[in-house]
Design an enzyme around this catalytic site. Sequence first.
Site, PDB file in Angstrom:
ATOM      1  N   ARG A  17       0.821  -1.220   0.000  1.00 23.67           N
ATOM      2  CA  ARG A  17       0.000   0.000   0.000  1.00 23.67           C
ATOM      3  C   ARG A  17       0.853   1.269   0.000  1.00 23.67           C
ATOM      4  NH1 ARG A  17      -2.211  -3.815  -1.059  1.00 23.67           N
ATOM      5  NH2 ARG A  17      -4.141  -4.691  -0.244  1.00 23.67           N
ATOM      6  N   SER A  24     -12.046  -0.551   2.509  1.00 27.48           N
ATOM      7  CA  SER A  24     -11.148  -0.759   3.651  1.00 27.48           C
ATOM      8  C   SER A  24     -10.619   0.581   4.140  1.00 27.48           C
ATOM      9  CB  SER A  24      -9.990  -1.675   3.257  1.00 27.48           C
ATOM     10  OG  SER A  24     -10.455  -2.974   2.972  1.00 27.48           O
ATOM     11  N   GLU A  43      -6.045   3.823   5.333  1.00 26.04           N
ATOM     12  CA  GLU A  43      -5.835   3.485   3.927  1.00 26.04           C
ATOM     13  C   GLU A  43      -6.553   4.499   3.036  1.00 26.04           C
ATOM     14  OE1 GLU A  43      -6.781  -0.339   1.053  1.00 26.04           O
ATOM     15  OE2 GLU A  43      -5.960  -0.711   3.039  1.00 26.04           O
TER      16      GLU A  43
END
Length: 281
Positions: free
Chosen positions: A159, A206, A276
Amino acid sequence: MKIFTNQEMKNYSNMRVGGKAKKLIILEPKEEIIDVYNDKENTDIFILGNGTNILFTDEYMDKIFVCTKKLNKIEDLGKNLVKVETGANLKDLTDFMKDKNYTGIESLFGIPGSIGGLVYMNGGAFGTEIFDKIVSIEVFDENHQIREIKKEDLKVAYRKTEIQDKNWLVLSATFKFDNGFDAARVKEIKELRESKHPLDKPSLGSTFKNPEGDFAARLISECGLKGTIIGNAQIAEKHPNFVLNLGNATFKDIIDILTLVKKSVLEKFGIKLEEEIIIVR
C-alpha cells in the site's frame, strides 16, 4: 477540459460526504494536465480519480481538484501488453481481459477504484497487488513533464509507492498479462466480496491498512466496536474495517469513528492503525 466552480464534492466521493470546492477541472485528454499546472492561478492542486477512497471535509475547500475519470482508454499493444489510462476502472479492465483471454489480476475484481488510484497506492486484495503485472507507468512528474518509468526503477511496497512521496500524477499503466482468463476466479472473488463486504451503503471500502502479520478488521472486532454508531456513521457489522454512511453522515461523524478505532486498538494491542483512505481537509 471542463472547469466548474463551487462544486459539491460529496458527489465525487463514494462516502457521499463533502463540502464545496473552489474549482473542479475534468481532464480530457491527458496532455491538458500541462496547461493546468502552467496556469499560475491554479495553486493547491489535488488529483482526483473516481473518489472511491477519498473523504472530503464538509467545509469549503480552497483547492483546485483535477479529475481524471474521463481518461479511461484501454489499449492492446500486442504481445500481451495492455496500456490502461488512469481513469479506467477494474470492471472495464476485467471485461477487456476476458475479451482478449488475458489473466493475471482477477483477484482484484470488484475493487471500485480507478487504475490510477490503485497504482498510486499499490492497491490489492486476496493476495494480489496491482503492481504484480505492471511493467511500466506513465506519470506527470514534479518538473511538469510526462514520462514513462519502468517498474524496476520504482520503489513499491505494501500500500505504498514512490509515486506518493514524489507527488506524481499517474497517467497510465502498462501491464504484461498471461493467457487464459480465469472466469472461475472472478466468480469466486465476486461471491467473496458480496458475502464479506457491506455493499448496500456508502463507504470507502477498507478504511485502515492491515498491520504487518495481522488484519485491521480483526483488531477492530476484538475491541468490541462492530456496529458502533456515531452520528450517522457506523462501523460495519459485516466487515468492521468498513465505515458506513447511514444516510446523512458528516465529516465529523466519520473522523470521530476513525479516532475511536485508532485509540481503542492502540490501547488494547499497542498497534497504531494507519488510514488506507485519503482525508482531504
